[in-house]
Motif scaffolding. Structure first.
Motif, short mmCIF file in Angstrom:
data_model
loop_
_atom_site.label_atom_id
_atom_site.label_comp_id
_atom_site.label_asym_id
_atom_site.label_seq_id
_atom_site.Cartn_x
_atom_site.Cartn_y
_atom_site.Cartn_z
N GLY A 1 -0.05 6.47 1.98
CA GLY A 1 0.73 6.33 0.77
C GLY A 1 -0.13 5.88 -0.40
O GLY A 1 -1.23 5.34 -0.22
N ALA A 2 0.35 6.13 -1.61
CA ALA A 2 -0.36 5.72 -2.83
C ALA A 2 0.44 4.60 -3.49
O ALA A 2 1.66 4.70 -3.65
N LYS A 3 -0.26 3.55 -3.87
CA LYS A 3 0.40 2.43 -4.53
C LYS A 3 0.88 2.84 -5.92
O LYS A 3 0.23 3.60 -6.61
N ALA A 4 2.02 2.31 -6.28
CA ALA A 4 2.56 2.54 -7.62
C ALA A 4 3.43 1.33 -7.99
O ALA A 4 3.89 0.59 -7.12
N LYS A 5 3.63 1.15 -9.28
CA LYS A 5 4.41 0.03 -9.76
C LYS A 5 5.87 0.19 -9.30
O LYS A 5 6.48 1.23 -9.50
N GLY A 6 6.40 -0.81 -8.65
CA GLY A 6 7.78 -0.81 -8.20
C GLY A 6 7.98 -0.19 -6.82
O GLY A 6 9.10 -0.21 -6.30
N VAL A 7 6.94 0.38 -6.23
CA VAL A 7 7.08 0.99 -4.90
C VAL A 7 6.48 0.03 -3.89
O VAL A 7 5.29 -0.25 -3.90
N PRO B 1 6.39 1.39 2.83
CA PRO B 1 5.46 2.45 3.25
C PRO B 1 6.03 3.86 3.01
O PRO B 1 5.30 4.77 2.62
N GLU B 2 7.34 4.01 3.21
CA GLU B 2 7.95 5.32 2.98
C GLU B 2 7.89 5.70 1.51
O GLU B 2 7.61 6.85 1.16
N GLY B 3 8.14 4.73 0.66
CA GLY B 3 8.08 4.97 -0.79
C GLY B 3 6.67 5.33 -1.24
O GLY B 3 6.47 6.20 -2.09
N ARG B 4 5.68 4.62 -0.72
CA ARG B 4 4.28 4.91 -1.08
C ARG B 4 3.86 6.29 -0.60
O ARG B 4 3.15 7.01 -1.30
N PHE B 5 4.33 6.66 0.61
CA PHE B 5 3.99 7.99 1.11
C PHE B 5 4.64 9.07 0.25
O PHE B 5 4.02 10.07 -0.10
N ASN C 1 5.38 8.81 -2.82
CA ASN C 1 4.65 8.81 -4.08
C ASN C 1 3.37 9.64 -3.97
O ASN C 1 3.01 10.38 -4.89
N ALA C 2 2.66 9.52 -2.83
CA ALA C 2 1.43 10.31 -2.64
C ALA C 2 1.74 11.80 -2.60
O ALA C 2 1.03 12.61 -3.20
N VAL C 3 2.81 12.17 -1.91
CA VAL C 3 3.20 13.60 -1.85
C VAL C 3 3.60 14.08 -3.24
O VAL C 3 3.23 15.17 -3.67
N GLU C 4 4.34 13.27 -3.97
CA GLU C 4 4.77 13.62 -5.33
C GLU C 4 3.58 13.84 -6.25
O GLU C 4 3.57 14.78 -7.04
N GLN C 5 2.55 13.02 -6.12
CA GLN C 5 1.35 13.19 -6.95
C GLN C 5 0.67 14.53 -6.66
O GLN C 5 0.25 15.24 -7.59
N VAL C 6 0.56 14.91 -5.39
CA VAL C 6 -0.06 16.19 -5.03
C VAL C 6 0.77 17.35 -5.59
O VAL C 6 0.23 18.29 -6.17
N LEU C 7 2.10 17.27 -5.42
CA LEU C 7 2.97 18.34 -5.92
C LEU C 7 2.88 18.48 -7.44
O LEU C 7 2.80 19.60 -7.96
N ASN C 8 2.86 17.37 -8.14
CA ASN C 8 2.77 17.43 -9.61
C ASN C 8 1.42 17.95 -10.07
O ASN C 8 1.34 18.72 -11.03
N GLN C 9 0.35 17.54 -9.40
CA GLN C 9 -0.99 18.01 -9.77
C GLN C 9 -1.10 19.53 -9.58
O GLN C 9 -1.60 20.24 -10.43
N MET C 10 -0.62 20.03 -8.45
CA MET C 10 -0.68 21.46 -8.19
C MET C 10 0.24 22.24 -9.14
O MET C 10 -0.09 23.34 -9.58
N GLY C 11 1.38 21.66 -9.48
CA GLY C 11 2.29 22.30 -10.43
C GLY C 11 1.66 22.43 -11.81
O GLY C 11 1.87 23.43 -12.51
N GLN C 12 0.87 21.43 -12.24
CA GLN C 12 0.19 21.52 -13.53
C GLN C 12 -0.85 22.63 -13.54
O GLN C 12 -1.14 23.20 -14.59
N GLU C 13 -1.40 22.97 -12.39
CA GLU C 13 -2.39 24.05 -12.29
C GLU C 13 -1.73 25.41 -12.10
O GLU C 13 -2.42 26.41 -11.92
#
Length: 141
Positions: free
Chosen positions: A15-21, A24-28, A30-42
């Protein structure tokens, strides 16, 4: 017709740390969300997550199967408008019609005669027991 290219990336394992998360499920997530958003921007469109086997070496001669989570993305690379028109496509040569095969009087034209006689090879390559003399007589060798 749309054509696509695909990209497969490993799913996050931590998981990736984030403010308010805090969980462990929330952090995980968040990590998946970051990958999806990064790929979507590309320009990549998320398709699915897959669990696939991966055979890996263990020790000198052994191997083991490990299961890997991957994320599958796709994006369009070509549209119907980008494809060549039918008139630009290579054409097949037509088969000759009857007017090209028939002679001037509408009868099929025969092929040209063979000018030279055929020089057939001998029927056998084994040497014969008798040799022919110049006078046409045969004698034993």
């Amino acid at each position: 017709m749309m054509r696509y290219e695909y990209k497969v990336v490993p799913a996050p394992q931590k998981g990736a740390k984030a403010k308010g998360v805090k969980t462990p499920e929330g952090r995980f997530a968040n990590a998946v969300e970051q990958v999806l958003n990064q790929m979507g921007q590309e320009g990549w469109e998320y398709q699915r997550a897959e669990l696939l086997p991966s055979e890996e070496r263990t020790g000198l001669t052994g191997s083991a199967v490990n299961w890997r989570n991957v994320l599958v993305f796709r994006r369009a690379v070509e549209t119907v408008a980008d494809m060549p028109a039918e008139e630009d496509a290579p054409q097949v040569r037509p088969v000759p019609g009857p007017e090209e095969v028939l002679g001037s009087d509408d009868t099929p034209s025969a092929p040209a005669p063979i000018a030279a006689e055929a020089n057939d090879p001998p029927l056998t390559l084994k040497p014969s027991d008798e040799a022919e003399t110049p006078e046409g007589e045969t004698e034993k060798t």
